[in-house]
Design a protein around this motif. Structure first.
Motif, PDB file in Angstrom:
ATOM      1  N   PRO A 150     -52.757 -11.682   9.920  1.00 53.85           N
ATOM      2  CA  PRO A 150     -53.328 -11.260  11.206  1.00 53.85           C
ATOM      3  C   PRO A 150     -54.069 -12.402  11.892  1.00 53.85           C
ATOM      4  CG  PRO A 150     -53.832  -9.667   9.478  1.00 53.85           C
ATOM      5  CD  PRO A 150     -53.258 -10.869   8.796  1.00 53.85           C
ATOM      6  N   THR A 173     -50.231  -8.383   7.340  1.00 56.45           N
ATOM      7  CA  THR A 173     -49.738  -7.262   8.138  1.00 56.45           C
ATOM      8  C   THR A 173     -48.217  -7.247   8.063  1.00 56.45           C
ATOM      9  OG1 THR A 173     -51.626  -7.242   9.636  1.00 56.45           O
ATOM     10  CG2 THR A 173     -49.583  -6.261  10.450  1.00 56.45           C
ATOM     11  N   PRO A 218     -53.549  -6.739  13.976  1.00 60.23           N
ATOM     12  CA  PRO A 218     -52.401  -7.417  14.612  1.00 60.23           C
ATOM     13  C   PRO A 218     -52.342  -8.898  14.271  1.00 60.23           C
ATOM     14  CG  PRO A 218     -54.169  -7.042  16.199  1.00 60.23           C
ATOM     15  CD  PRO A 218     -54.573  -6.344  14.935  1.00 60.23           C
TER      16      PRO A 218
END
Length: 218
Positions: A150, A173, A218
């Motif tokens: 991320p 992620t 993210p």
């Protein structure tokens, strides 16, 4: 959902969860509110198993019928992708819910102060739900699209490269697709999935799983 307990076992779990949060926060300082989410209030990762989605599955998938075995790798992204595939896959025809739960626990780090067993257990359908799924011979397979560190993780390491050296816990992620089929359904269904995992990769050791993060970074 989380409750305070005076029971020694409960206190131990709370301390372990706090240590896990500390280790991850050392490298995910930009994820505001992460510690609060570690209580996992309202989190129900098995919900998708009860209501199979409608889209048709496509592409290569993980092989069903075998309990998941962790890979021997020192690459946290490779390990994270394999762990996500294991967490998104099951075969109710081939083994029981306790067998799957124990197999997934085998991916966890042996360092008990970091291992978040509860987050892995919560990724497995409940015994009641599993019974219903088994009656329909339900199978789920995973197709992994990509895995990455991320942005907050990489930024935190750039700001403080030494932060990771306490626990060597990496945030990874992973995104992909979970496909589900069951008795009487030729096409089955599929849905996109994404998760952020905490992976421990100490120098000169193979990677292990620390836990499943309560939110996707993210």
């Amino acid at each position: 959902m989380a409750q305070h307990s005076t029971h020694p076992g409960g206190a131990s779990r709370v301390r372990r969860r706090a240590l896990l949060g500390t280790a991850i926060l050392a490298v995910l300082v930009a994820l505001a509110g992460l510690a609060a989410h570690l209580t996992r209030e309202g989190r129900s990762p098995s919900a998708t198993a009860a209501s199979p989605p409608s889209a048709a599955p496509s592409g290569p998938h993980t092989r069903p019928r075998a309990l998941p075995v962790p890979p021997k790798t020192r690459d946290p992204i490779t390990y994270g992708k394999a762990a996500a595939a294991a967490l998104w896959s099951y075969d109710t025809r081939a083994y029981s819910q306790p067998e799957l739960r124990e197999a997934l626990r085998g991916w966890l780090t042996t360092e008990s102060k970091y291992a978040d067993r509860a987050s892995v257990d919560q990724a497995v359908p409940s015994a009641v739900l599993w019974k219903e799924m088994a009656a329909n011979k339900q199978v789920a397979t995973a197709k992994i699209n990509e895995g990455h560190f991320p942005h907050a993780f990489t930024q935190a390491l750039q700001d403080d490269p030494g932060a990771i050296t306490q626990a060597y816990v990496y945030a990874v992620t992973v995104s992909g697709k979970q496909s589900i089929r069951w008795k009487g359904s030729a096409a089955g269904g599929a849905e996109s999935r994404s998760t952020t995992l905490a992976v421990q990769c100490r120098p000169h050791h193979f990677c292990t799983l620390v836990g499943v993060m309560p939110s996707v970074a993210p």
